[in-house]
Design an enzyme around this catalytic site. Structure first.
Site, PDB file in Angstrom:
ATOM      1  CB  SER A 148       1.151  -1.586   8.108  1.00 57.41           C
ATOM      2  OG  SER A 148       0.915  -2.018   6.776  1.00 57.41           O
ATOM      3  CE1 TYR A 162      -3.832  -2.133   9.457  1.00 59.16           C
ATOM      4  CE2 TYR A 162      -2.727  -1.717   7.367  1.00 59.16           C
ATOM      5  CZ  TYR A 162      -2.788  -2.373   8.585  1.00 59.16           C
ATOM      6  OH  TYR A 162      -1.787  -3.265   8.918  1.00 59.16           O
TER       7      TYR A 162
END
Length: 257
Positions: A148, A162
Protein backbone atom coordinates in the site's frame (compact mmCIF):
# COMPACT_ATOMS: atom_id res chain seq x y z
CA UNK A 1 7.20 -9.82 -28.81
CA UNK A 2 3.49 -10.43 -29.32
CA UNK A 3 3.41 -12.81 -26.33
CA UNK A 4 5.31 -10.55 -23.94
CA UNK A 5 2.25 -9.93 -21.78
CA UNK A 6 0.67 -13.36 -22.04
CA UNK A 7 -0.36 -15.28 -18.93
CA UNK A 8 -2.31 -17.90 -20.87
CA UNK A 9 -1.98 -21.39 -19.42
CA UNK A 10 -0.43 -20.20 -16.16
CA UNK A 11 -1.73 -21.30 -12.76
CA UNK A 12 -2.32 -18.55 -10.21
CA UNK A 13 -3.40 -18.23 -6.59
CA UNK A 14 -4.94 -14.95 -5.39
CA UNK A 15 -5.64 -14.57 -1.68
CA UNK A 16 -8.50 -12.35 -0.66
CA UNK A 17 -9.85 -12.91 -4.15
CA UNK A 18 -13.55 -12.63 -3.41
CA UNK A 19 -13.85 -8.84 -3.61
CA UNK A 20 -12.02 -5.55 -4.01
CA UNK A 21 -8.58 -5.49 -5.58
CA UNK A 22 -8.27 -9.27 -5.21
CA UNK A 23 -11.34 -9.86 -7.37
CA UNK A 24 -10.08 -7.30 -9.91
CA UNK A 25 -6.76 -9.12 -10.15
CA UNK A 26 -8.41 -12.53 -10.40
CA UNK A 27 -10.70 -11.37 -13.19
CA UNK A 28 -7.81 -9.94 -15.19
CA UNK A 29 -5.84 -13.18 -14.94
CA UNK A 30 -8.88 -15.34 -15.74
CA UNK A 31 -9.87 -13.27 -18.77
CA UNK A 32 -6.33 -13.53 -20.10
CA UNK A 33 -6.20 -17.31 -19.96
CA UNK A 34 -4.78 -18.19 -16.55
CA UNK A 35 -6.34 -20.84 -14.31
CA UNK A 36 -6.96 -18.94 -11.09
CA UNK A 37 -7.57 -20.17 -7.55
CA UNK A 38 -9.10 -17.64 -5.18
CA UNK A 39 -9.41 -17.96 -1.43
CA UNK A 40 -11.16 -16.06 1.35
CA UNK A 41 -12.95 -16.79 4.63
CA UNK A 42 -16.51 -15.98 3.56
CA UNK A 43 -17.53 -19.00 1.54
CA UNK A 44 -20.75 -17.63 0.05
CA UNK A 45 -19.13 -14.48 -1.25
CA UNK A 46 -16.09 -16.40 -2.51
CA UNK A 47 -18.21 -18.97 -4.35
CA UNK A 48 -20.30 -16.23 -5.97
CA UNK A 49 -17.16 -14.51 -7.26
CA UNK A 50 -15.71 -17.77 -8.58
CA UNK A 51 -18.97 -18.61 -10.37
CA UNK A 52 -19.05 -15.16 -11.95
CA UNK A 53 -15.44 -15.38 -13.12
CA UNK A 54 -15.91 -18.94 -14.37
CA UNK A 55 -18.10 -17.51 -17.10
CA UNK A 56 -14.93 -15.82 -18.40
CA UNK A 57 -12.44 -18.68 -17.97
CA UNK A 58 -11.18 -20.95 -15.20
CA UNK A 59 -11.65 -19.83 -11.60
CA UNK A 60 -11.74 -22.18 -8.60
CA UNK A 61 -12.80 -21.17 -5.08
CA UNK A 62 -11.03 -22.58 -2.02
CA UNK A 63 -12.66 -21.26 1.16
CA UNK A 64 -10.37 -21.05 4.15
CA UNK A 65 -8.72 -19.00 6.86
CA UNK A 66 -5.15 -18.07 6.01
CA UNK A 67 -4.57 -16.20 9.28
CA UNK A 68 -3.07 -19.40 10.73
CA UNK A 69 -0.25 -21.59 9.45
CA UNK A 70 -2.53 -24.63 9.60
CA UNK A 71 -5.00 -22.79 7.38
CA UNK A 72 -2.23 -21.99 4.93
CA UNK A 73 -1.12 -25.61 4.86
CA UNK A 74 -4.65 -26.77 4.11
CA UNK A 75 -4.93 -24.26 1.24
CA UNK A 76 -1.66 -25.34 -0.36
CA UNK A 77 -2.54 -29.02 0.09
CA UNK A 78 -5.78 -28.55 -1.85
CA UNK A 79 -3.95 -26.84 -4.70
CA UNK A 80 -1.19 -29.48 -4.70
CA UNK A 81 -3.83 -32.17 -5.15
CA UNK A 82 -4.99 -30.47 -8.34
CA UNK A 83 -1.83 -28.88 -9.75
CA UNK A 84 1.74 -30.01 -10.30
CA UNK A 85 3.02 -26.43 -10.21
CA UNK A 86 2.13 -22.84 -9.35
CA UNK A 87 3.21 -20.02 -11.66
CA UNK A 88 1.82 -16.95 -9.89
CA UNK A 89 1.15 -16.25 -6.21
CA UNK A 90 -0.61 -12.99 -5.37
CA UNK A 91 -0.60 -12.14 -1.65
CA UNK A 92 -3.56 -9.79 -1.53
CA UNK A 93 -5.54 -10.72 1.60
CA UNK A 94 -5.23 -8.14 4.33
CA UNK A 95 -6.86 -6.26 7.17
CA UNK A 96 -6.78 -2.78 8.61
CA UNK A 97 -7.62 -1.12 11.91
CA UNK A 98 -8.10 2.52 12.80
CA UNK A 99 -7.96 4.05 16.27
CA UNK A 100 -6.30 6.97 18.02
CA UNK A 101 -2.79 6.46 19.34
CA UNK A 102 -4.06 6.62 22.94
CA UNK A 103 -6.74 4.00 22.41
CA UNK A 104 -5.12 1.71 19.82
CA UNK A 105 -5.59 -1.87 21.12
CA UNK A 106 -3.15 -4.77 21.08
CA UNK A 107 -5.76 -6.86 19.28
CA UNK A 108 -5.86 -4.34 16.45
CA UNK A 109 -2.08 -4.42 16.18
CA UNK A 110 -1.73 -8.20 16.25
CA UNK A 111 -4.62 -8.99 13.88
CA UNK A 112 -3.30 -6.68 11.18
CA UNK A 113 0.37 -7.59 11.51
CA UNK A 114 -0.42 -11.31 11.52
CA UNK A 115 -2.60 -11.27 8.41
CA UNK A 116 -0.64 -8.64 6.47
CA UNK A 117 2.92 -9.81 7.22
CA UNK A 118 3.11 -13.23 8.86
CA UNK A 119 0.55 -14.95 6.64
CA UNK A 120 2.12 -13.85 3.32
CA UNK A 121 5.55 -14.97 4.49
CA UNK A 122 4.42 -18.43 5.50
CA UNK A 123 2.20 -18.82 2.44
CA UNK A 124 5.25 -18.12 0.29
CA UNK A 125 7.15 -20.70 2.31
CA UNK A 126 4.45 -23.36 1.85
CA UNK A 127 4.06 -22.59 -1.87
CA UNK A 128 7.77 -22.80 -2.68
CA UNK A 129 7.70 -26.48 -3.77
CA UNK A 130 5.00 -25.71 -6.36
CA UNK A 131 6.67 -22.46 -7.45
CA UNK A 132 10.03 -24.19 -7.88
CA UNK A 133 8.49 -26.62 -10.37
CA UNK A 134 7.28 -23.71 -12.48
CA UNK A 135 10.47 -21.66 -12.17
CA UNK A 136 12.77 -21.34 -15.18
CA UNK A 137 15.38 -18.88 -16.41
CA UNK A 138 13.35 -17.65 -19.37
CA UNK A 139 10.09 -16.92 -17.55
CA UNK A 140 10.44 -17.18 -13.75
CA UNK A 141 7.69 -18.06 -11.31
CA UNK A 142 6.18 -14.93 -9.77
CA UNK A 143 5.27 -13.77 -6.29
CA UNK A 144 3.38 -10.47 -6.14
CA UNK A 145 2.76 -8.91 -2.75
CA UNK A 146 0.03 -6.31 -2.47
CA UNK A 147 1.37 -3.57 -0.19
CA UNK A 148 0.00 0.00 0.00
CA UNK A 149 1.12 3.57 -0.45
CA UNK A 150 0.41 3.82 3.29
CA UNK A 151 3.61 1.81 3.74
CA UNK A 152 5.56 4.48 1.84
CA UNK A 153 4.08 7.85 2.84
CA UNK A 154 2.14 9.33 5.76
CA UNK A 155 -1.38 7.84 5.62
CA UNK A 156 -3.21 10.80 7.10
CA UNK A 157 -5.23 8.55 9.41
CA UNK A 158 -4.55 6.55 12.59
CA UNK A 159 -4.11 3.13 10.94
CA UNK A 160 -0.82 2.48 12.71
CA UNK A 161 -0.60 -1.29 12.42
CA UNK A 162 -1.70 -1.17 8.77
CA UNK A 163 0.96 1.31 7.67
CA UNK A 164 3.60 -0.58 9.67
CA UNK A 165 2.54 -3.90 8.15
CA UNK A 166 2.68 -2.58 4.60
CA UNK A 167 6.11 -1.06 5.16
CA UNK A 168 7.17 -4.46 6.46
CA UNK A 169 5.76 -6.15 3.37
CA UNK A 170 7.74 -3.83 1.11
CA UNK A 171 10.99 -4.67 2.93
CA UNK A 172 10.10 -8.37 3.00
CA UNK A 173 9.54 -8.23 -0.77
CA UNK A 174 13.03 -6.92 -1.49
CA UNK A 175 14.62 -9.33 1.00
CA UNK A 176 12.88 -12.41 -0.42
CA UNK A 177 13.51 -11.23 -3.96
CA UNK A 178 17.28 -11.41 -3.58
CA UNK A 179 17.14 -14.86 -2.00
CA UNK A 180 14.60 -16.42 -4.38
CA UNK A 181 15.77 -14.96 -7.69
CA UNK A 182 18.60 -17.51 -7.60
CA UNK A 183 15.88 -20.15 -7.96
CA UNK A 184 14.18 -18.30 -10.84
CA UNK A 185 11.37 -16.99 -8.64
CA UNK A 186 10.78 -13.25 -9.05
CA UNK A 187 9.31 -11.37 -6.08
CA UNK A 188 7.82 -7.89 -6.51
CA UNK A 189 5.14 -5.81 -4.84
CA UNK A 190 2.41 -3.38 -5.82
CA UNK A 191 1.54 -0.43 -3.56
CA UNK A 192 -2.01 0.59 -4.51
CA UNK A 193 -3.43 4.00 -3.81
CA UNK A 194 -7.18 4.49 -3.55
CA UNK A 195 -9.26 1.71 -5.13
CA UNK A 196 -12.94 0.91 -4.48
CA UNK A 197 -13.13 -1.80 -1.80
CA UNK A 198 -14.70 -2.55 1.55
CA UNK A 199 -11.47 -1.42 3.20
CA UNK A 200 -11.63 2.04 1.57
CA UNK A 201 -15.41 2.50 1.66
CA UNK A 202 -15.14 4.90 4.60
CA UNK A 203 -12.88 7.19 2.56
CA UNK A 204 -14.97 7.14 -0.60
CA UNK A 205 -18.47 6.93 0.92
CA UNK A 206 -20.25 7.19 -2.43
CA UNK A 207 -18.24 10.23 -3.46
CA UNK A 208 -16.00 8.58 -6.07
CA UNK A 209 -15.84 11.57 -8.39
CA UNK A 210 -15.17 14.11 -5.64
CA UNK A 211 -12.51 11.97 -4.01
CA UNK A 212 -11.00 11.10 -7.38
CA UNK A 213 -10.68 14.79 -8.21
CA UNK A 214 -8.17 15.14 -5.35
CA UNK A 215 -5.84 12.62 -7.04
CA UNK A 216 -3.48 13.96 -9.74
CA UNK A 217 -4.80 11.45 -12.28
CA UNK A 218 -8.30 12.75 -11.60
CA UNK A 219 -9.94 9.50 -10.53
CA UNK A 220 -9.67 6.54 -8.17
CA UNK A 221 -8.19 3.24 -9.31
CA UNK A 222 -10.10 0.92 -11.67
CA UNK A 223 -10.18 -2.86 -12.17
CA UNK A 224 -8.15 -2.43 -15.36
CA UNK A 225 -5.41 -0.63 -13.42
CA UNK A 226 -5.06 -3.45 -10.88
CA UNK A 227 -5.35 -6.25 -13.43
CA UNK A 228 -2.99 -4.69 -15.94
CA UNK A 229 -0.23 -4.19 -13.39
CA UNK A 230 -0.46 -7.77 -12.13
CA UNK A 231 -0.50 -9.12 -15.68
CA UNK A 232 2.70 -7.17 -16.42
CA UNK A 233 4.41 -8.50 -13.29
CA UNK A 234 3.21 -12.05 -14.10
CA UNK A 235 4.30 -12.14 -17.74
CA UNK A 236 7.53 -12.47 -19.71
CA UNK A 237 7.55 -8.67 -20.06
CA UNK A 238 8.73 -8.30 -16.44
CA UNK A 239 11.15 -11.23 -16.26
CA UNK A 240 14.01 -8.85 -15.35
CA UNK A 241 12.05 -6.93 -12.69
CA UNK A 242 13.15 -8.16 -9.26
CA UNK A 243 12.54 -6.84 -5.76
CA UNK A 244 10.66 -3.68 -6.62
CA UNK A 245 7.48 -2.10 -5.28
CA UNK A 246 5.44 -0.46 -8.00
CA UNK A 247 3.27 2.41 -6.77
CA UNK A 248 -0.15 2.20 -8.42
CA UNK A 249 -1.63 5.43 -7.15
CA UNK A 250 -2.49 7.90 -9.90
CA UNK A 251 0.25 10.23 -8.73
CA UNK A 252 -0.64 10.44 -5.02
CA UNK A 253 2.90 9.82 -3.75
CA UNK A 254 4.36 12.29 -6.24
CA UNK A 255 1.88 14.95 -5.14
CA UNK A 256 2.69 14.33 -1.49
CA UNK A 257 6.29 15.25 -2.20
Amino acid sequence: MKDLFSVAGKVALVTGGSRGIGAMIARGLVENGARVYITARKEEELTATAESLSALGECIAIPGDISTVSGLEMLVAVIAERESQLDILVNNAGATWGETIDAFPETGWDKVMDLNVKSPFFLIQKCLPLLRVSANAEDPARIINIASINGITYPGMPNYSYSASKAAMIQMTSHLAVDLVKEHINVNAIAPGLFPSKMTAFAVDGQEEAVGATIPRGRIGSPEDAAGTVIYLSSRASAWVVGHTLALDGGMIAAAG
